[in-house]
Design a protein around this motif. Structure first.
Motif: not given
Lengths: 100, 630
Positions: A87, B371, A69-75, B470, B367
């Motif tokens: 995370g 962010a 996910s963008p903005f250093s979000g989770p995978l 997470l 999920y």
């Protein structure tokens, strides 16, 4: 020094470079989405390593990156047919070797 | 009475099985971590009554979060006679790790291979008989969600036996053997199997009754160091890896993996969790939910409200003008308000929420929001209490138990009670949605999110420290089952019918009494300090305060305070928005306060109370300013 010796000496260096490039483990976020990697090691303490192991993320496991996910979000990854959200900070500690 | 414990990894279907066996309705969701408490029910096994206990899901007996600790402590408490290990057959390899760990407890056990249909879908063929031979315990195959195989499972429970614990590598076994001599007297005193005590000591997670013994701790330290230096890893990790290897070898002996079917459920994430498309879709899904609740609720309310007005007027005319008659009419209005104002919105809301939950979309929202959660100093796992909060704040507060860190639990609980529960949703839909429009109702929800995010950001500054990041299992999409959905709606509705409705009727009667005695103007004047700065008519004072009992009371009381069901004749649209905005945030209802007190302690619960009420006043003033401009 002849041309032959240059090749003789340079060749192993180049090979090693290629090999290294291919086999040096990468942090999980560097894996392109859709690709599968094999976990080489977890760079973290006992707590994190155990928490990941409980979900099947341990050295030797095959892990497929489904989406980042963008903005250093989770995978979003898949291990043993289970989808797991991780995370970004956690994923940087998972070193993988890309599988073809 | 014998006690049977249902133990398994999160989302393996324990609660579904529990409901099927006991006929009791526990909340079961496609959502790891739904159960955070011990749930007890009764069932008949071989004609004899037994107690069935549903434990919170646990990946391993090496405790992680509080809910897992609860499961483990209950298992070794000596209260359990039989363990039913519920296994998600489609995740057999990983699940067997817990099975092997359970075998070390030495308790009579039955393995229940649940979700056999899912395993088939994944192309996994399991030889249950062989598994039974290798483990040394009866194995049942079930699909609990459809009631398949339950009779067989019940018939196998009396044949439960202790399972064969796995053998580890020679060096580990040597260490275990050395320690078991030292441990023997302790094991005898605590009633735990020596092998289990030794394994926990070696893993660095000493069981009760082993502390304060210098001789023992020295021996344990030596053994741990020996393994750590030989393997280059913490012994807990060595044991976990050994158990994993044993589980894989067991899996390979009993299962054949063929071709998995790939359908919509595997492909849906490509779109729904897409880095770009995922977000607009999420907004659309959530807005669609609001729109549908508003539409359906509006239609039902329009059908039900006019007869209410007529009936209560007719009743008033029939009974005359006495004090008694006014109280009866008040009680009657409370009864009808439940039918005409609350249920039209509550039922579709609960149904759609349950649908999203069971399909498996809610953890995906977690999920997608991770962010953002990170920015406010929490990680995505905190999203689970937040999402539960849209149903009711009490389970949301309880669900903070799945968080490992004390600080995370406090911050999450404080923020989760600000999430508008179904009761507050009634006020949003029935007041703002109905009279101002669905877009304004959606806007209030968005404002609520922004305020929670800002509060979180502020709390993160006040209480620094971030959680470990997470790590959350995302369950597969499942086809929802209408019966389960309706069961779940009923379970949550029951809370309204049993608790809120009588309260509604009682307080309506009380309110009518206050009005008949002429006391309500005095009360309303006393509450002027609240209604005046918010620009609300003073009649709104008592309804606001009644919301402390149950948030939906605020709306119902409002119709009573003004003596009309058509609130647009007495309140401006701006006033409605201010009233609702205040109700969204100010102190949580009594049941939630009690839960907060239990989970966080009275002092912290008090702080949450003050904090949320302060926020509510600010929001009220802010909305008043906005509506004055608009």
């Amino acid at each position: 020094m002849g041309r032959g010796s240059l090749v003789r000496e340079a060749f192993p260096v180049i090979i090693r470079l290629i090999m290294n490039f291919d086999f040096e483990p990468l942090p999980l976020p560097s894996l392109p989405p859709g690709r599968t990697g094999q976990v080489v090691r977890i760079q973290g303490g006992r707590g994190l390593t155990l928490r990941l192991a409980r979900l099947g993320i341990r050295p030797g496991a095959r892990i497929r990156l489904i989406s980042a996910s963008p903005f250093s979000g989770p995978l979003l990854v898949e291990v043993d047919g289970v989808r797991v959200a991780l995370g970004r900070g956690v994923t940087r500690r998972i070193l993988v070797r890309p599988l073809p | 009475m014998r006690v049977i414990a249902l133990v398994g990894q999160p989302n393996s279907g324990k609660s579904t099985l529990f409901n099927a066996l006991t006929g009791y309705r526990a909340v079961a969701s496609n959502f790891p971590g739904t159960t955070v408490e011990l749930l007890r029910g009764k069932a008949l096994v071989g004609g004899r009554p037994v107690e069935v206990v549903d434990l919170p899901g646990t990946y391993s007996l090496l405790a992680g979060d509080r809910a897992e600790e609860l499961s483990r402590d209950f298992l070794i408490s000596g209260e359990v006679d039989v363990v039913v290990n519920v296994v998600d057959a489609s995740l057999l390899s990983r699940s067997l790790e817990l099975t092997l760990e359970l075998s070390e407890l030495g308790l009579p056990m039955v393995v229940c291979l649940n979700m056999m249909d899912e395993a088939e879908h994944k192309g996994i063929k399991i030889d249950a008989e062989k598994l039974s031979d290798l483990l040394g315990v009866p194995v049942a195959e079930t699909v609990a969600a459809r009631g398949i195989g339950l009779a067989k499972l019940l018939s196998l429970i009396p044949q439960a036996r202790p399972a064969r614990p796995p053998r580890y590598s020679a060096d580990v076994e040597r260490a275990l053997a050395q320690l078991s001599e030292v441990v023997a007297p302790i094991a005898k005193a605590t009633g735990l199997p020596p092998r289990y005590v030794v394994i926990r000591l070696l893993a660095g997670d000493p069981p009760p009754g082993t502390s304060g013994q210098p001789e023992l701790s020295q021996a344990v330290e030596e053994a741990r160091e020996k393994i750590a230096s030989a393997r280059g890893e913490d012994p807990a990790l060595v044991l976990s890896a050994e158990r994993h290897a044993a589980a894989v070898s067991l899996f390979e002996q009993v299962a054949e993996v063929g071709h998995a079917q790939v359908g919509w459920r595997e492909r849906a994430d490509d779109i729904l969790m897409h880095p770009l498309l995922g977000y607009p879709i999420m907004v659309l899904v959530l807005f669609g939910l609001f729109w549908a609740v508003f539409k359906v609720g509006g239609i039902l309310e329009g059908l039900l409200l006019p007869p209410l007005e007529e009936l209560s007027q007719g009743l008033g005319a029939l009974l005359g003008q006495g004090l008694f008659s006014q109280v009866v009419v008040g009680a009657f209005q409370g009864l009808w308000a439940g039918v005409a104002i609350v249920l039209p919105y509550l039922v579709p809301f609960l149904f759609l929420l349950a649908l999203l939950e069971d399909v498996g979309y809610l953890p995906r929202v977690g999920y997608l929001m991770d962010a953002l959660m990170h920015r406010i100093g929490l990680h995505g796992k905190s999203v689970i209490p937040f999402l539960l909060g849209y149903g009711c704040s009490v389970p949301a507060v309880l669900a903070t138990r799945i968080l490992e860190d004390e600080r995370d639990r406090l911050v999450t609980a404080a923020l989760a009670v600000m999430v508008p529960c179904a009761g507050r949703a009634i006020v949003v839909f029935g007041l703002v949605g109905r009279y101002v429009g669905p877009l304004a109702a959606f806007g209030l929800y968005v404002l609520n999110l922004v305020v929670i995010a800002l509060s979180g950001w502020l709390l993160a500054r006040l209480l620094p420290g971030t959680g470990p990041g997470l790590i959350m299992e995302i369950p597969p999409y499942r086809r929802p089952n209408l019966r389960t959905l309706l069961g779940k709606v009923w379970l949550r509705l029951k809370d309204f019918v049993v608790v809120a409705w009588p309260l509604l009727i009682g307080t309506s009667a009380l309110f009518a009494l206050l009005q008949a005695l002429g006391w309500s103007p005095a009360l309303n004047n006393g509450l002027r300090f609240l209604t005046w700065p918010l620009g609300l008519p003073k009649e709104a004072g008592v309804p606001l305060v009644f919301g402390i009992l149950r948030k939906e009371l605020s709306l119902v009381m409002l119709t009573q305070a003004f003596g009309t069901a058509d609130l647009s004749s007495v309140l401006s649209q701006g006033q409605m928005v201010v009233f609702t905005g205040f109700v969204l945030f100010y102190m949580p209802c009594l049941a939630t306060l009690a839960a907060l007190g239990r989970e966080l302690g009275p002092r912290r619960a008090g702080l949450v109370l003050l904090g949320t009420t302060g926020v509510a006043l600010l929001i009220g003033l802010f909305l008043r300013g906005i509506s004055a401009l608009a």
